[in-house]
Each structure stands twice: as structure tokens, then as C-alpha cells.
Design an enzyme around this catalytic site. Structure first.
Site, PDB file in Angstrom:
ATOM      1  N   GLU A  86       0.811  -1.220   0.000  1.00  0.00           N
ATOM      2  CA  GLU A  86       0.000   0.000   0.000  1.00  0.00           C
ATOM      3  C   GLU A  86       0.839   1.261   0.000  1.00  0.00           C
ATOM      4  OE1 GLU A  86      -3.608  -1.603   2.830  1.00  0.00           O
ATOM      5  OE2 GLU A  86      -1.906  -0.586   3.699  1.00  0.00           O
ATOM      6  N   CYS A 137      -1.795  32.836  11.292  1.00  0.00           N
ATOM      7  CA  CYS A 137      -1.588  33.547  12.541  1.00  0.00           C
ATOM      8  C   CYS A 137      -1.047  32.581  13.590  1.00  0.00           C
ATOM      9  CB  CYS A 137      -2.918  34.141  12.962  1.00  0.00           C
ATOM     10  SG  CYS A 137      -2.675  35.476  14.095  1.00  0.00           S
TER      11      CYS A 137
HETATM   12  N1  LLP Z   1      -1.306   1.804   4.656  1.00  0.00           N
HETATM   13  C1  LLP Z   1      -1.747   2.225   5.853  1.00  0.00           C
HETATM   14  C2  LLP Z   1      -2.598   1.363   6.661  1.00  0.00           C
HETATM   15  C3  LLP Z   1      -1.364   3.492   6.329  1.00  0.00           C
HETATM   16  O1  LLP Z   1      -1.780   3.892   7.524  1.00  0.00           O
HETATM   17  C4  LLP Z   1      -0.549   4.323   5.519  1.00  0.00           C
HETATM   18  C5  LLP Z   1      -0.156   5.653   5.975  1.00  0.00           C
HETATM   19  C6  LLP Z   1      -0.144   3.832   4.262  1.00  0.00           C
HETATM   20  C7  LLP Z   1      -0.545   2.569   3.866  1.00  0.00           C
HETATM   21  C8  LLP Z   1       0.702   4.638   3.318  1.00  0.00           C
HETATM   22  O2  LLP Z   1       1.951   4.927   3.847  1.00  0.00           O
HETATM   23  P1  LLP Z   1       3.055   5.687   2.939  1.00  0.00           P
HETATM   24  O3  LLP Z   1       3.466   4.751   1.833  1.00  0.00           O
HETATM   25  O4  LLP Z   1       2.403   6.912   2.405  1.00  0.00           O
HETATM   26  O5  LLP Z   1       4.150   5.981   3.875  1.00  0.00           O
HETATM   27  N2  LLP Z   1       0.755  12.449   7.338  1.00  0.00           N
HETATM   28  C9  LLP Z   1       2.028  11.782   7.527  1.00  0.00           C
HETATM   29  C10 LLP Z   1       2.002  10.360   7.028  1.00  0.00           C
HETATM   30  C11 LLP Z   1       0.918   9.536   7.678  1.00  0.00           C
HETATM   31  C12 LLP Z   1       0.848   8.150   7.116  1.00  0.00           C
HETATM   32  C13 LLP Z   1      -0.406   7.480   7.558  1.00  0.00           C
HETATM   33  N3  LLP Z   1      -0.566   6.164   7.064  1.00  0.00           N
HETATM   34  C14 LLP Z   1       3.123  12.596   6.837  1.00  0.00           C
HETATM   35  O6  LLP Z   1       2.809  13.615   6.227  1.00  0.00           O
HETATM   36  O7  LLP Z   1       4.298  12.245   6.916  1.00  0.00           O
END
Ligand code: LLP
Length: 432
Positions: free
Chosen positions: A291, A362
Site C-alpha cells: 500500500e 496567525c
Molecule cells: N497503509 C496504511 C494502513 C497506512 O496507515 C498508511 C499511511 C499507508 C498505507 C501509506 O503509507 P506511505 O506509503 O504513504 O508511507 N501524514 C504523515 C504520514 C501519515 C501516514 C499514515 N498512514 C506525513 O505527512 O508524513
């Protein structure tokens, strides 16, 4: 500038993206502006898809984690590239639904899905519901009975792995709000209970150890633990798990010094472990699911701002304020994230001073980049912050009632508006 493949410099000495003059696009669509290169997004989808086909012989599926960046257009691109999609809320599911995404390729995650969200998933025949906890399992079982359906489910497991990333995006350890733990028997218990429920079909196990991870080791350890767990479920309970979802989390290059391993290399190594342990435990190789979110869209995006006030505080700091900020990119204030930036009309000019790029909200912490060396910068200049394709638009807010910027996609040398700029009327739309 090497962090984004499609950036270049044209004869006017302007920054280009996918061959198009970024200053011209900023003029046409206004700033702040999210620019994304669709060709790169598609290429990233293919890198994952090809690697999964190569190392799992067709018994694999890549899901795009739509929390990284979701809109109708993105869902259509992901579908065209043959990927499935991971959604984590009714809103993300609704977006996929409205984009015509095939529901059997949708995986529904989340640690606190509401009854309404679960009903929406059941009514629309979502492919998998990834169960987080016992309350959710019991609720889903009730909804499935009411709808006279059997629901294929997977379970979110905390494998007990420390992923060496920011505390807020680390999710594999027992002290996490996500999923059920391996080490205290919780995971085994919920799955054997689920297997006894008439309207629930136990198909898979899932884990996601965190995000923006560079080390390969935690992924290998996780794969090993998860396959052993599948072996235990078979040996102890006679439960056959046919699907192993290893989540996302692969790190990307935000800064020149970041050095991520190639995704092909990750998948190759993880597949070796999955095959070895499956052989050892004498279980049929499960279908493998991944994912990725950040690594598909992150390196495809930049945000263009117009510089307003430049505040030089002698012997202290120079604040360069732009017309956006934490409302379109909250990653610095939330995680202390760092970015690179270039001046759109002189991207190759030598750095002359160290400045701090501040937003217009702000809030003193509303900083986009602390201490970046840039050429002489003045009011009216255009500034591009790089590698903002993931978790920027999707985490944007209307703080200070600032409208969210538009998203423009570039494909084959052409620009297309895929999300309109919000207006002030949009801001008061739901006010009564
Ligand atoms: N699968 C699940 C169950 C997840 O919770 C996430 C990300 C992904 C896949 C995808 O992960 P990636 O490949 O994008 O690392 N807002 C934070 C990142 C939060 C990720 C949440 N879950 C940031 O801006 O660094």
C-alpha cells in the site's frame, strides 16, 4: 532540484515541470498552486506493479494509499494503471466511488470506522474491510447479517516492530492506536473469534509499521513475523489466511542527502523472506499486497508561492513570507519536516543568504522551511517548494479561513486543472 525528476530550466532561465514553464502556470492559475506531474505518478505506479508481478509471479496487488493525495482524477489514474486503492474514511471511499473505481479493488482501513461508514462499505460491496478491533468486528458482523451478506475481511496487526521514523507516523509497536497486538495473543484471539462468525469470511492479515522509512530491516523482520503468524493460525486453529498485506511506508527523497533504496530492491528482498518463511512453515504462498502512498505521489509534486514581505531582522533571522503556509502544508509544524525550494525565475542562481520561509497563518510555528540558502529574494518572486505531492493537499485546512489552492496535473506536456481553487463562497458554504 534533483529530488524531482521532471524539473528543468528553459531558455528564459525559468523552472520547468514536465517541460512547462512554472512561472507561466503560476500566472495562469494563480498562487499558491499545487503542481503535479501525472507522468511521474503513472511511472511510479508501474514501478510498483512491475516489481510485484516480477517477484510474486502475478500473485500480488498494489493498492495506492489514497490518504497521501485523493481526488476524482487521482482515483481514475490509479484505476487506469491497474492498481487497487486503500481508503480510510467514508470521504475517501466516496471519492473512489464517484470516480467509478471498481469496488472489489478497494480496501477499507481505519481504527474507528463508524456504523455509517461500515454500512456504506457493505452496501457498495467494498473488496476488503480491514478490521482494527473487536468492537468493529462485532458491528460489522451485525451489519453483514442485516444485509444478508458475507464480508471478506483482513485484520490490522501490530507486529511489534520499531520502524525508526517520527513518533507520530510510527505504527508497528504495541503502544499504538492501530490494530491488535501479536505478542499478547490479542491478534490470535480476535481472528479465531471472527472465524466462528457466520457472516464474516476471514481472508487476510495486514500490517503497516509506519511511514517515511529508509531502513529495509524493519520491513524484512515484519514480513518474517507476519508469515510466521499465518503459520501459527494454520497450525493452532486450522485457519487458512490467503492474503498478506504488508502496508506502505517506503521513504522518499525530500532532501539531497536522503537516500532511499529503490522500490524494486525493497520488494525483491521482502519477497525472498516471504517465500523462505512460507516454505519453512509449509504454507501456500499468500497473495501479497502493498500500500504505497507517499512514494507514488510525493516526488511528483511541487507547490508554487508568491513571496510577500521579506523581514530582515539584523543579526537574528530573515523571514520570507509567502501567500500560503501550514494551511496548504502542515508537515513542518506537525513533524518538523524539511523541504528544498527554488526561485522559479532563477532556479540556477547561486545561493546568497540563509532565510526562513514563513506562511501567512496567525501562528509563529507556521514555517515551511527553516534556514534555507537561497539567491537574493524579493517581494513578488515566485518560490517553488519541492516534493509536496504527498500529504500536503490531503492534509490542507481552511485555518484562518484561507481557501485551499488548486491542483494542476501535467501530462504529456499539457497542464490540466484537476481540483479548482476554493473561493470565499466555498468557505462559508456550510455556514448558517
Ligand atoms: N497503509 C496504511 C494502513 C497506512 O496507515 C498508511 C499511511 C499507508 C498505507 C501509506 O503509507 P506511505 O506509503 O504513504 O508511507 N501524514 C504523515 C504520514 C501519515 C501516514 C499514515 N498512514 C506525513 O505527512 O508524513
Amino acid at each position: 532540484m534533483q529530488t524531482i525528476k521532471s524539473l528543468g530550466i528553459n531558455e528564459k532561465n525559468h523552472l520547468t515541470m514536465g517541460g512547462l514553464d512554472v512561472a507561466r502556470l503560476a500566472k495562469e492559475y494563480g498562487t499558491p498552486l499545487y503542481l503535479m506531474d501525472e507522468d511521474i505518478i503513472r511511472e511510479n505506479c508501474r514501478i510498483y506493479k512491475n516489481a510485484m508481478d516480477k517477484y510474486y509471479g502475478g500473485n500480488g496487488l498494489v493498492l495506492y494509499a489514497s490518504k497521501a493525495f485523493s481526488c476524482l482524477h487521482m482515483c481514475r489514474v490509479v484505476h487506469e494503471e491497474g492498481l487497487g486503492i486503500d481508503v480510510v474514511s467514508g470521504g475517501e471511499l466516496y471519492t473512489a466511488l464517484k470516480a467509478g473505481f471498481p469496488m472489489e479493488k478497494v480496501y477499507f482501513h481505519g481504527n474507528n470506522k463508524t456504523r455509517q461508514e461500515l454500512e456504506m462499505a457493505v452496501e457498495n460491496n467494498v473488496g476488503r474491510i480491514v478490521i482494527d478491533n473487536r468492537t468493529e468486528l462485532e458491528l460489522l458482523s451485525e451489519i453483514a447479517r442485516e444485509h444478508d451478506k458475507t464480508i471478506a475481511v483482513s485484520f490490522r496487526i501490530k507486529p511489534g516492530i520499531d520502524a525508526h521514523t517520527h513518533e507520530f507516523i510510527m505504527t508497528g509497536q504495541i503502544d499504538s492506536k492501530f490494530g491488535v497486538a501479536l505478542e499478547n495473543g490479542e491478534a490470535e484471539e480476535i481472528i479465531s473469534f471472527a472465524a466462528s462468525l457466520p457472516n464474516i469470511n476471514v481472508v487476510g492479515v495486514h500490517c503497516h509499521i509506519g511511514s517515511q522509512i529508509f531502513d529495509i530491516e524493519p520491513f524484512l523482520l515484519t514480513a518474517e513475523k507476519m508469515v510466521n503468524f499465518i503459520g501459527d493460525l494454520k497450525d493452532k486453529h486450522g485457519i487458512e489466511i490467503t492474503e498478506l498485506n504488508l502496508g506502505g511506508g517506503y521513504g522518499i527523497k525530500y532532501l539531497e542527502q536522503d537516500n532511499p533504496v529503490s522500490y524494486d530492491e525493497y520488494i525483491k528482498n521482502v519477497s525472498r523472506v516471504v517465500k523462505e518463511v512460507s516454505d519453512k512453515r509449509k504454507i501456500k504462498l499468500p497473495k501479497i499486497i502493498m500500500e504505497p502512498g507517499r512514494s507514488i505521489v510525493g516526488p511528483a509534486g511541487i507547490t508554487v508561492y508568491t513571496v510577500g514581505n521579506v523581514k530582515r531582522i539584523p543579526d537574528v533571522r530573515t523571514y520570507v513570507s509567502v501567500d500560503g503556509g501550514m494551511c496548504d502544508n502542515p508537515r513542518h509544524i506537525m513533524y518538523g519536516a524539511n523541504y528544498e525550494a527554488v526561485l522559479v525565475e532563477k532556479p540556477a542562481a547561486a545561493a546568497q543568504e540563509v532565510v526562513t520561509i514563513a506562511g501567512k497563518c496567525c501562528e509563529s510555528g507556521d514555517i515551511l522551511i527553516r534556514d534555507i540558502a537561497l539567491p537574493q529574494i524579493k517581494t513578488g518572486d515566485l518560490l517553488a517548494v519541492l516534493v509536496t505531492g504527498a500529504y500536503n493537499y490531503s492534509m490542507a485546512s481552511n485555518y484562518n479561513r484561507i481557501p485551499r489552492p488548486p491542483v494542476v496535473m501535467i501530462k504529456g506536456g499539457k497542464a490540466k486543472l484537476v481540483v479548482k481553487r476554493e473561493s470565499y463562497d466555498d468557505i462559508i458554504l456550510n455556514d448558517i
